[in-house]
Design a protein around this motif. Structure first.
Motif, PDB file in Angstrom:
ATOM      1  N   LEU A 126       0.790  -1.236   0.121  1.00  0.00           N
ATOM      2  CA  LEU A 126      -0.033  -0.058  -0.030  1.00  0.00           C
ATOM      3  C   LEU A 126       1.010   1.363  -0.130  1.00  0.00           C
ATOM      4  O   LEU A 126       0.421   2.224  -0.562  1.00  0.00           O
ATOM      5  N   THR A 127       1.937   1.185   0.768  1.00  0.00           N
ATOM      6  CA  THR A 127       2.761   2.418   0.582  1.00  0.00           C
ATOM      7  C   THR A 127       3.309   3.108  -0.598  1.00  0.00           C
ATOM      8  O   THR A 127       3.155   4.180  -0.673  1.00  0.00           O
ATOM      9  N   TYR A 128       3.204   2.078  -1.622  1.00  0.00           N
ATOM     10  CA  TYR A 128       3.766   2.732  -3.039  1.00  0.00           C
ATOM     11  C   TYR A 128       2.660   2.610  -3.943  1.00  0.00           C
ATOM     12  O   TYR A 128       2.926   3.036  -5.274  1.00  0.00           O
ATOM     13  N   PHE A 129       1.436   2.272  -3.582  1.00  0.00           N
ATOM     14  CA  PHE A 129       0.163   2.199  -4.700  1.00  0.00           C
ATOM     15  C   PHE A 129      -0.896   2.740  -4.087  1.00  0.00           C
ATOM     16  O   PHE A 129      -1.937   2.499  -4.358  1.00  0.00           O
ATOM     17  N   ARG A 130      -0.659   4.022  -3.210  1.00  0.00           N
ATOM     18  CA  ARG A 130      -1.763   4.592  -2.634  1.00  0.00           C
ATOM     19  C   ARG A 130      -2.733   5.392  -3.461  1.00  0.00           C
ATOM     20  O   ARG A 130      -3.727   5.653  -3.264  1.00  0.00           O
ATOM     21  N   ASN A 131      -2.229   5.765  -4.878  1.00  0.00           N
ATOM     22  CA  ASN A 131      -2.857   6.622  -5.694  1.00  0.00           C
ATOM     23  C   ASN A 131      -3.787   5.545  -6.516  1.00  0.00           C
ATOM     24  O   ASN A 131      -4.412   6.314  -7.362  1.00  0.00           O
ATOM     25  N   TYR A 132      -3.936   4.370  -6.355  1.00  0.00           N
ATOM     26  CA  TYR A 132      -4.797   3.425  -7.136  1.00  0.00           C
ATOM     27  C   TYR A 132      -6.087   3.698  -6.568  1.00  0.00           C
ATOM     28  O   TYR A 132      -6.387   3.528  -5.328  1.00  0.00           O
ATOM     29  N   ASN A 174      -0.101  -2.931   3.755  1.00  0.00           N
ATOM     30  CA  ASN A 174       0.914  -2.385   4.270  1.00  0.00           C
ATOM     31  C   ASN A 174       1.937  -3.423   4.603  1.00  0.00           C
ATOM     32  O   ASN A 174       1.795  -4.027   5.565  1.00  0.00           O
ATOM     33  N   LEU A 175       3.019  -3.403   4.004  1.00  0.00           N
ATOM     34  CA  LEU A 175       4.228  -4.367   4.138  1.00  0.00           C
ATOM     35  C   LEU A 175       5.362  -3.893   4.995  1.00  0.00           C
ATOM     36  O   LEU A 175       6.504  -4.361   4.696  1.00  0.00           O
ATOM     37  N   GLY A 176       5.142  -2.617   5.600  1.00  0.00           N
ATOM     38  CA  GLY A 176       6.274  -1.742   6.126  1.00  0.00           C
ATOM     39  C   GLY A 176       7.026  -2.574   6.909  1.00  0.00           C
ATOM     40  O   GLY A 176       8.079  -2.616   7.358  1.00  0.00           O
ATOM     41  N   HIS A 177       6.522  -3.515   7.739  1.00  0.00           N
ATOM     42  CA  HIS A 177       6.728  -4.282   8.921  1.00  0.00           C
ATOM     43  C   HIS A 177       7.986  -5.435   8.140  1.00  0.00           C
ATOM     44  O   HIS A 177       9.092  -5.759   8.792  1.00  0.00           O
ATOM     45  N   ILE A 178       7.716  -5.799   6.785  1.00  0.00           N
ATOM     46  CA  ILE A 178       8.564  -6.644   6.227  1.00  0.00           C
ATOM     47  C   ILE A 178       9.802  -5.910   5.754  1.00  0.00           C
ATOM     48  O   ILE A 178      10.931  -6.442   6.022  1.00  0.00           O
ATOM     49  N   GLU A 179       9.677  -4.792   5.336  1.00  0.00           N
ATOM     50  CA  GLU A 179      10.576  -3.962   4.910  1.00  0.00           C
ATOM     51  C   GLU A 179      11.453  -3.303   6.019  1.00  0.00           C
ATOM     52  O   GLU A 179      12.841  -3.475   5.928  1.00  0.00           O
ATOM     53  N   ASN A 180      10.792  -3.118   7.158  1.00  0.00           N
ATOM     54  CA  ASN A 180      11.775  -2.923   8.484  1.00  0.00           C
ATOM     55  C   ASN A 180      12.555  -3.810   8.756  1.00  0.00           C
ATOM     56  O   ASN A 180      13.912  -3.819   9.173  1.00  0.00           O
ATOM     57  N   SER A 181      12.058  -5.196   8.673  1.00  0.00           N
ATOM     58  CA  SER A 181      12.718  -6.387   9.394  1.00  0.00           C
ATOM     59  C   SER A 181      13.941  -6.771   8.135  1.00  0.00           C
ATOM     60  O   SER A 181      15.088  -7.150   8.571  1.00  0.00           O
ATOM     61  N   LYS A 182      13.755  -6.553   6.918  1.00  0.00           N
ATOM     62  CA  LYS A 182      14.904  -6.747   5.991  1.00  0.00           C
ATOM     63  C   LYS A 182      15.704  -5.873   5.423  1.00  0.00           C
ATOM     64  O   LYS A 182      16.619  -6.138   4.841  1.00  0.00           O
ATOM     65  N   GLY A 183      15.149  -4.498   6.044  1.00  0.00           N
ATOM     66  CA  GLY A 183      16.074  -3.430   5.451  1.00  0.00           C
ATOM     67  C   GLY A 183      15.856  -3.096   3.937  1.00  0.00           C
ATOM     68  O   GLY A 183      17.122  -2.756   3.387  1.00  0.00           O
ATOM     69  N   ILE A 184      14.982  -3.503   3.102  1.00  0.00           N
ATOM     70  CA  ILE A 184      14.703  -3.362   1.758  1.00  0.00           C
ATOM     71  C   ILE A 184      13.270  -3.194   1.207  1.00  0.00           C
ATOM     72  O   ILE A 184      12.388  -3.316   2.008  1.00  0.00           O
ATOM     73  N   LYS A 185      13.309  -2.259   0.278  1.00  0.00           N
ATOM     74  CA  LYS A 185      12.014  -1.721  -0.167  1.00  0.00           C
ATOM     75  C   LYS A 185      11.414  -3.036  -1.041  1.00  0.00           C
ATOM     76  O   LYS A 185      11.855  -3.624  -1.843  1.00  0.00           O
ATOM     77  N   ILE A 186      10.028  -3.259  -0.508  1.00  0.00           N
ATOM     78  CA  ILE A 186       9.454  -4.278  -1.221  1.00  0.00           C
ATOM     79  C   ILE A 186       8.022  -3.914  -1.807  1.00  0.00           C
ATOM     80  O   ILE A 186       7.240  -3.387  -1.023  1.00  0.00           O
ATOM     81  N   LEU A 187       7.965  -4.038  -3.033  1.00  0.00           N
ATOM     82  CA  LEU A 187       6.824  -3.548  -3.735  1.00  0.00           C
ATOM     83  C   LEU A 187       5.565  -4.459  -3.430  1.00  0.00           C
ATOM     84  O   LEU A 187       4.512  -4.177  -3.630  1.00  0.00           O
ATOM     85  N   GLY A 188       5.899  -5.687  -3.376  1.00  0.00           N
ATOM     86  CA  GLY A 188       4.559  -6.626  -3.240  1.00  0.00           C
ATOM     87  C   GLY A 188       5.127  -7.890  -3.096  1.00  0.00           C
ATOM     88  O   GLY A 188       6.373  -8.269  -2.879  1.00  0.00           O
ATOM     89  N   LEU A 189       3.970  -8.962  -3.381  1.00  0.00           N
ATOM     90  CA  LEU A 189       4.292 -10.325  -3.129  1.00  0.00           C
ATOM     91  C   LEU A 189       3.697 -11.166  -4.523  1.00  0.00           C
ATOM     92  O   LEU A 189       2.722 -10.510  -5.193  1.00  0.00           O
TER      93      LEU A 189
END
Length: 362
Positions: A126-132, A174-189
């Motif tokens: 959701l962080t990167y696709f809020r305008n959809y 919102n996948l922010g907790h995965i990004e925080n734990s891995k230290g990398i930008k994640i667009l999705g699954l």
């Protein structure tokens, strides 16, 4: 080392509080085909199936995880249209911890996506696709720290190498907790539903995925050249149930049902299994599972012994033991555990999602 039966009973109150293990998040995914049925399908009521993604990881004693609190009524899945400039392709991947990262593009947004066969379909951060343009689904996700509404959107085109998926409906989470734990930008699954028309071979040693788009003429007959030598691998039948890969294994004389999840960083056993099963498990320590908030719960970690899958025997595999009761509500059937990175990365492994077969190299 401690005997598992003693620890299993002593930590039963702890395990009972872990109502579900290590899902980095929950998603609901509905994907509809852009064919002649599409206008009629769009008018139908939206129903959903709660599905868990077990992207378990821990450093020392900590992990990210989440529970789902509610069960929603099921809904049919409709596949998006798939086209490709080449029926064969080789997709390189990198890793964040034990998660497979693949470069993909949702419309014009390009970046890292996690290959997660435990997810039913495409999931966007959701962080990167809020305008959809989005729609609220029926129900909510629920986790350790609360609940949140489920959003859904439509991706006009999703690109992975030469392959394109058209008009694919996607969940926004919102996948922010995965990004925080891995230290990398994640667009999705990238979930199982995207690959239903493919043969997929995952080579962890070379960090590549081989994809073949199986045509109607090839259905039931196609095999990659790497599968010509039948003595090099074991074939195991799998079941594709609501876009989840299920298979059976044997342990302590019992037949157990597992989900295959490339997004899971650990194997898992349900703590409610018979004590006979845990006679084949040696516990080494407790671990802490933490969700997207600050609440933490304890579980057990160790090794399961003498598991048999197909005609291959595994003398020992790492495993985490926790209560999987909530999975029964999500899947409308109970599973005994899951097999993730600790199993999948041991060998080259292939899936034919048209013939429902898994190939495990020896």
């Amino acid at each position: 080392m401690h005997r598992p039966d003693a620890i299993h009973h002593s930590l039963k109150p702890i395990l009972n509080t872990v109502t579900n293990f290590a899902g980095e998040f929950m998603i609901i995914c509905i994907i509809e085909n852009n064919n002649w049925l599409y206008p009629f399908i769009k008018k139908m009521n939206k129903y959903a199936i709660i599905l868990f993604l077990f992207a378990f990881s821990f450093t020392g004693k900590e992990s990210n995880g989440m529970h789902v609190l509610k069960k929603l009524p099921p809904k049919l899945y409709f596949d998006p249209i798939v086209t490709s400039d080449s029926v064969n392709c080789i997709i390189p991947f990198s890793r964040a911890g034990n998660l497979i990262l693949i470069k993909g593009k949702a419309d014009t947004t390009e970046g890292n996506f996690i290959l997660d066969t435990g997810a039913p379909g495409l999931v966007l951060n959701l962080t990167y696709f809020r305008n959809y343009t989005t729609n609220n689904k029926e129900g909510e996700t629920g986790g350790i720290t609360g609940t949140a509404a489920i959003l859904q959107t439509t991706v006009d085109k999703f690109f992975l190498g030469p392959v394109t998926w058209h008009k694919a409906e996607s969940d926004l989470v919102n996948l922010g907790h995965i990004e925080n734990s891995k230290g990398i930008k994640i667009l999705g699954l990238l979930g199982m539903q995207l690959f239903k028309q493919f043969e997929m071979i995952i080579d962890y040693e070379k960090s590549v995925i081989y994809l073949h788009l199986i045509s109607r003429k090839e259905k039931g007959a196609y095999k990659n050249e790497m599968l010509k030598d039948t003595s090099a691998y074991t074939m195991v039948p799998v079941e594709i149930l609501e876009n989840k890969i299920l298979m059976y294994a044997w342990m302590a004389g019992k037949k157990l049902r597992f989900i295959i999840d490339t997004g899971a960083e650990s194997n898992v056993l349900d703590s409610r299994l018979p004590n006979k099963i845990f006679g084949s498990v040696v516990i080494s320590r407790r671990v802490i599972l933490s969700g997207s908030g600050n609440k933490k719960v304890e579980a057990l970690y160790g090794d399961m012994k003498d598991m048999k899958i197909g005609n291959q025997n595994y003398s020992t595999l790492p495993v985490l033991i926790t209560n999987l009761e909530k999975m029964c509500y999500s899947y409308d059937t109970c599973l005994d555990g899951m097999l993730g990175f600790d199993f999948l990365s041991l060998h080259k492994i292939a899936f034919n999602f048209v013939t429902n077969k898994m190939y495990i190299w020896k």
